[in-house]
Design an enzyme around this catalytic site. Structure first.
Site, mmCIF file in Angstrom:
data_model
loop_
_atom_site.group_PDB
_atom_site.id
_atom_site.type_symbol
_atom_site.label_atom_id
_atom_site.label_comp_id
_atom_site.label_asym_id
_atom_site.label_seq_id
_atom_site.Cartn_x
_atom_site.Cartn_y
_atom_site.Cartn_z
ATOM 1 N N HIS A 354 0.781 -1.357 -0.601
ATOM 2 C CA HIS A 354 -0.261 0.200 -0.488
ATOM 3 C C HIS A 354 1.374 1.424 0.535
ATOM 4 O O HIS A 354 -0.178 2.226 0.319
ATOM 5 C CB HIS A 354 -1.190 -0.060 1.672
ATOM 6 C CG HIS A 354 -2.430 -0.950 1.121
ATOM 7 N ND1 HIS A 354 -3.533 -0.930 0.268
ATOM 8 C CD2 HIS A 354 -2.745 -1.880 1.877
ATOM 9 C CE1 HIS A 354 -4.544 -1.502 0.821
ATOM 10 N NE2 HIS A 354 -3.660 -2.255 0.879
ATOM 11 N N LYS A 535 -7.719 13.436 4.525
ATOM 12 C CA LYS A 535 -7.292 11.672 4.054
ATOM 13 C C LYS A 535 -6.031 12.473 6.134
ATOM 14 O O LYS A 535 -5.919 13.960 6.503
ATOM 15 C CB LYS A 535 -7.105 11.822 3.370
ATOM 16 C CG LYS A 535 -5.747 13.351 2.948
ATOM 17 C CD LYS A 535 -5.309 13.415 1.298
ATOM 18 C CE LYS A 535 -6.697 13.205 0.103
ATOM 19 N NZ LYS A 535 -6.404 11.891 -0.794
ATOM 20 N N ARG A 536 -5.704 11.210 5.687
ATOM 21 C CA ARG A 536 -4.299 11.303 6.868
ATOM 22 C C ARG A 536 -3.452 12.366 6.870
ATOM 23 O O ARG A 536 -3.503 13.136 5.534
ATOM 24 C CB ARG A 536 -3.626 10.267 6.674
ATOM 25 C CG ARG A 536 -2.552 9.871 7.801
ATOM 26 C CD ARG A 536 -2.181 8.089 7.812
ATOM 27 N NE ARG A 536 -1.998 7.739 6.898
ATOM 28 C CZ ARG A 536 -1.101 7.613 5.783
ATOM 29 N NH1 ARG A 536 0.645 8.714 6.486
ATOM 30 N NH2 ARG A 536 -0.066 7.715 5.155
ATOM 31 N N LYS A 541 0.688 13.981 1.269
ATOM 32 C CA LYS A 541 -0.416 14.129 0.381
ATOM 33 C C LYS A 541 -0.423 15.917 0.417
ATOM 34 O O LYS A 541 -2.193 16.020 -0.008
ATOM 35 C CB LYS A 541 -1.513 13.644 1.521
ATOM 36 C CG LYS A 541 -1.382 12.037 1.655
ATOM 37 C CD LYS A 541 -2.022 11.670 2.802
ATOM 38 C CE LYS A 541 -2.106 10.031 3.012
ATOM 39 N NZ LYS A 541 -2.608 9.347 1.375
ATOM 40 N N THR A 642 -9.029 5.746 -1.829
ATOM 41 C CA THR A 642 -10.001 5.402 -1.550
ATOM 42 C C THR A 642 -10.707 6.851 -1.933
ATOM 43 O O THR A 642 -11.802 6.385 -2.757
ATOM 44 C CB THR A 642 -10.744 4.655 -1.117
ATOM 45 O OG1 THR A 642 -10.341 4.951 0.032
ATOM 46 C CG2 THR A 642 -10.083 3.251 -1.605
ATOM 47 N N LYS A 646 -14.718 7.949 -3.915
ATOM 48 C CA LYS A 646 -16.150 8.267 -2.714
ATOM 49 C C LYS A 646 -16.756 9.261 -3.231
ATOM 50 O O LYS A 646 -18.101 9.770 -4.120
ATOM 51 C CB LYS A 646 -15.860 8.333 -1.966
ATOM 52 C CG LYS A 646 -15.559 6.339 -0.542
ATOM 53 C CD LYS A 646 -14.426 7.156 0.726
ATOM 54 C CE LYS A 646 -14.255 5.665 0.998
ATOM 55 N NZ LYS A 646 -13.399 5.460 1.756
#
Length: 797
Positions: A354, A535-536, A541, A642, A646
């Site tokens: 991952h 998100k985290r 990110k 993911t 969504k």
């Protein structure tokens, strides 16, 4: 599918009252919302048990191959409404409760989130469990029953604070305790030889006790088991110490055991934290594998036939000890030879990678591994030697044990028959960047299974306004066949449909605006662009890129008030407790929000909100209401994602880089319906070779220079002007995640977003096409890919 006839409603109502009376010990006149919720949960659980038992019996009778999914996280969220929908009883439950004077939605909102995960990894595992049940794939999920989960986040003075999550202070109605399913798990001790075989005698032991939650699939036709382990002491209480007044020492065995299943991802910046993480990971795999072998032998099968009956999937590197533990059990407990045991292990095991981040591919010091798990350290060295012997061309610098470290990614790769990435781009990078030498030694072992999300929770349940429009347009049944969304495309050309689509989004935005007003004290405009990044929190990110552009946007608004489309920037997510840089970014976002939200010149055009403690339930509010989905990671760093799926499924347009599954989402929805910017993964690698890349990018962008200057001079931290000097210095002089290099392109893409939103007909056409073209990203499709390409299983339905 929906069962709302009067007989069903009456039967469900009677069962709710029965459980209220005989399970909760309350009468209707004195029952609280908690009592009603528990009574409803038990009434629904009763209806899950029959298909659960039937599925178990059928699997035993047929000897079907089972899938065992090992994961440190299962972020299942709230379970009540999800269960009601999959049983086809959501409307019946609402009607049954209404007849008792109780509001169904109130009870749903009263349920705590099960704190069993952190982010995408755990939510993916939950989606996959639900899809396995929907497809009738016999399976078990194995995880840990964390008392406190990750942590409960609060924002105080702009900073993240961590408190213990308290989801288990209430009774958890969905699980069944299985005290008879308990196994000893050992640590430390010594290894001796007896009759030529190794004998490990642990000096510490705990009991792993099982708690089973049935996972019901769509239509209520099949249910699988999520088995979570809690750690219990083997010695309950030292009465002698207690009687001598040493009360703390008397309870020490229980304290040590419970520590294993208290917290997800303890801070590993200390040696003690590292040791606890390693123990947790072994606790999971040892209890799971003992359970798997017990079940296999109970079926009357020989151990050599294990690969025909068990597919064991390691969700990331956390369960990578599954290989050594399975070999230990086969060799030390069941007397098998090492060569046969490792062949069986490889045939059973699969490994889902991952991450491409080196720090996330766990490495354990050989000293730590050898002291905590001395027998496993020996087995790992044997596996490494076996692999080197089998592959004499293996380069000298490749191996599981190198530089006094055990490389868990390499261990998982070597002990698996299939290794899969989670998006096409990621899988190629796994081959070429992460494990190029192992891929060359094992051609064909690395395969791709792009992630997916369950449409039952993330569209049918989370977005009834849009799912109702879909059903009215193309009929029922799309929930179990998401490819049917393609039938919406002709409707997109109809102005009336686009208006209905826009109205559904507006209703969701109004509901979110009301929630923000109630919880954040901020009045927001539902007609603004709802721009969401949740998100985290991690440097790759790039929440930092988002907030820097937000400051530049604010400055332009101040220079030309009233010139832009109103925008609400929504952030959410947790940073690891020991991750200083991520926590600093959270504080900067909140400091900037404090200034911008108070600016009378711009507050009608730009607002920022950071709701605390982002979790599944908050996502279910945000995802249906989002107009713009921020998927802006540094290219080559995000494995898949993911959240991107969504949001797009629910009609949000994506602004993003060519990273992870963004590549495939853009291909599916159309390049014209995706706001692309930024360097590619190849260009990122090239750019990093220039030691001056950050400075060059900043000097080429006056807006970025101005933003960094404002931060450096304390514009957003007037009480502590130097608060972010380190952050600014890092951007100027290092900027590993290329925030500066992508800033100008991101800024330009945000201008394209505003231009598109200013043309409503164009925007809603783009948004509706996103929903219509997202059928590929169902977790049902992903599970079918696993079943055929990795697990070798078939549906039992």
């Amino acid at each position: 599918m929906l069962d709302t006839n009067s007989a069903s409603v009456a039967a469900l109502r009677a069962d709710i009252v029965r459980h209220l009376t005989f399970t909760m010990g309350k009468d209707a006149a004195h029952a609280s919302a908690y009592d009603w919720r528990m009574a409803l949960s038990f009434a629904l659980r009763d209806r899950i048990v029959e298909p659960w038992f039937a599925a178990t019996r059928r699997t035993w009778e047929t000897g079907a191959k089972r899938v065992y999914y090992l994961s440190m996280e299962f972020l299942v969220g709230r379970m009540l409404e999800d269960a009601a929908i999959n049983l086809g009883l959501r409307d019946a439950a609402s009607e049954a409760l209404a007849g008792l004077g109780v509001d169904f939605s109130e009870l749903v909102g009263e349920e705590p989130d099960a704190a069993l995960g952190n982010g995408g990894l755990g939510r993916l595992a939950a989606c996959y469990m639900e899809s396995m049940a929907t497809l009738g794939c016999p399976g078990y999920g194995y995880g840990i029953r964390y008392e406190h989960g990750l942590f409960r986040q609060s924002i105080e003075g702009g900073e993240q604070r961590e408190q213990a999550e308290t989801w288990l202070t209430q009774r958890h109605p969905w699980e069944f305790e299985r005290p008879e399913s308990a196994y000893l798990v050992g640590f430390r001790g010594e290894v001796t030889r007896l009759a030529g075989r190794a004998v490990w005698t642990p000096s510490e032991t705990v009991r792993a006790e099982a708690h089973d939650t049935p996972v019901i699939g769509w239509g209520g036709r099949w249910a699988n088991t999520l088995r979570l382990w809690s750690a219990k002491p083997t010695t309950l209480f030292d009465l002698a110490r207690f009687n001598h007044g040493d009360y703390a020492a008397a309870a020490e065995p229980e304290t040590l055991a419970r520590t294993l299943s208290r917290v997800l991802y303890p801070d590993d910046t200390t040696f003690q934290g590292k040791e606890l993480r390693l123990k947790q990971e072994y606790f999971l795999v040892s209890s799971a594998l003992q359970d798997i072998l017990r079940r296999h032998l109970a079926g009357g099968f020989a151990l050599v036939d294990l690969p025909a009956h068990a597919a064991i999937q390691m969700n990331d590197t956390h369960p990578a000890l599954a290989g050594p533990e399975l070999i230990r059990l086969l060799v030390d407990v069941h007397g098998m030879e090492f060569a046969a045991a490792i062949e069986i292990a490889v045939a059973c095991l699969g490994y889902t990678n991952h991450t491409l981040l080196p720090e996330a591919l766990e490495r354990w010091a050989t000293y730590l591994m050898g002291s905590v798990l001395p027998r496993h350290m020996q087995i790992i060295e044997e596996i490494d030697a076996w692999h080197a012997t089998r592959h004499p061309t293996r380069p000298h610098y490749v191996g599981i044990v190198k530089h006094h470290e055990v490389r868990m990614g390499d261990l998982a790769f070597v002990t698996s028959h299939r290794v899969n990435g989670v998006s096409k781009l990621h899988t190629e990078l796994v081959k070429t960047s992460l494990f190029p030498e192992l891929d060359a030694l094992h051609p064909g072992r690395v395969v791709n299974v792009t992630n997916g999300v369950t449409p039952r929770r993330w569209l049918r349940m989370a977005n009834p306004a849009l799912s109702g429009l879909i059903t009215r347009s193309i009929g029922p049944g799309w929930e179990a066949d998401l490819d049917r969304l393609a039938a919406l495309q002709p409707f997109v050309e109809d102005a009336g449909f686009r208006a209905d689509f826009a109205a559904a989004k507006r209703a969701n935005k109004s509901a979110l605006a009301a929630w923000i007003g109630a919880t954040q004290g901020l009045t927001v405009n539902p007609d603004a662009i709802f721009d969401v990044q949740v998100k985290r929190v991690h440097e790759y990110k790039r929440q930092l890129l988002n907030i820097l552009q937000c400051i530049a946007h604010w400055q332009r608004l101040r220079d030309a008030p009233g010139s832009a489309v109103p925008r609400l920037r929504i952030f959410g997510g947790k940073a690891a407790p020991g991750y200083h840089a991520a926590k600093e970014i959270i504080r900067l976002i909140n400091d900037v929000a404090l200034v911008i939200n108070a600016d009378p010149k711009t507050r009608d055009a730009l607002q920022i909100v950071y709701p605390e403690n982002y979790n599944v339930s908050m996502a279910e509010r945000l995802v249906p209401a989002a107009d713009l989905s921020e998927q802006i990671s540094t290219a080559g760093k995000e494995a898949s994602g993911t959240g991107n799926m969504k949001f797009a499924l629910n009609g949000a347009l994506t602004i993003g880089t060519l990273d992870g599954a963004n590549v495939e989402i853009r291909d599916e929805v159309g390049t014209e319906n995706f706001f692309l910017f930024g360097l590619t993964a190849t260009e990122v690698a090239e750019r990093r070779r220039d030691p001056e890349h950050a400075r060059r990018a900043i000097l080429a962008s006056q807006p970025l220079q101005d933003v960094l200057q404002m931060i450096a001079e304390g514009r957003f931290s007037p009480g502590e002007p130097g608060r972010y000097h380190g952050l600014v210095h890092n951007i100027w002089n290092s900027d590993y995640f290329l925030v500066a290099s992508d800033f100008a392109a991101y800024d330009a893409a945000q201008a394209q977003v505003e231009a598109a939103f200013a043309e409503p007909d164009r925007w809603w056409r783009m948004a509706a096409l996103n929903t219509a073209r997202m059928g590929y990203f169902s977790s049902d499709r992903a599970i079918r890919d696993y079943m055929t390409g990795i697990w070798g299983t078939v549906s039992a339905l």
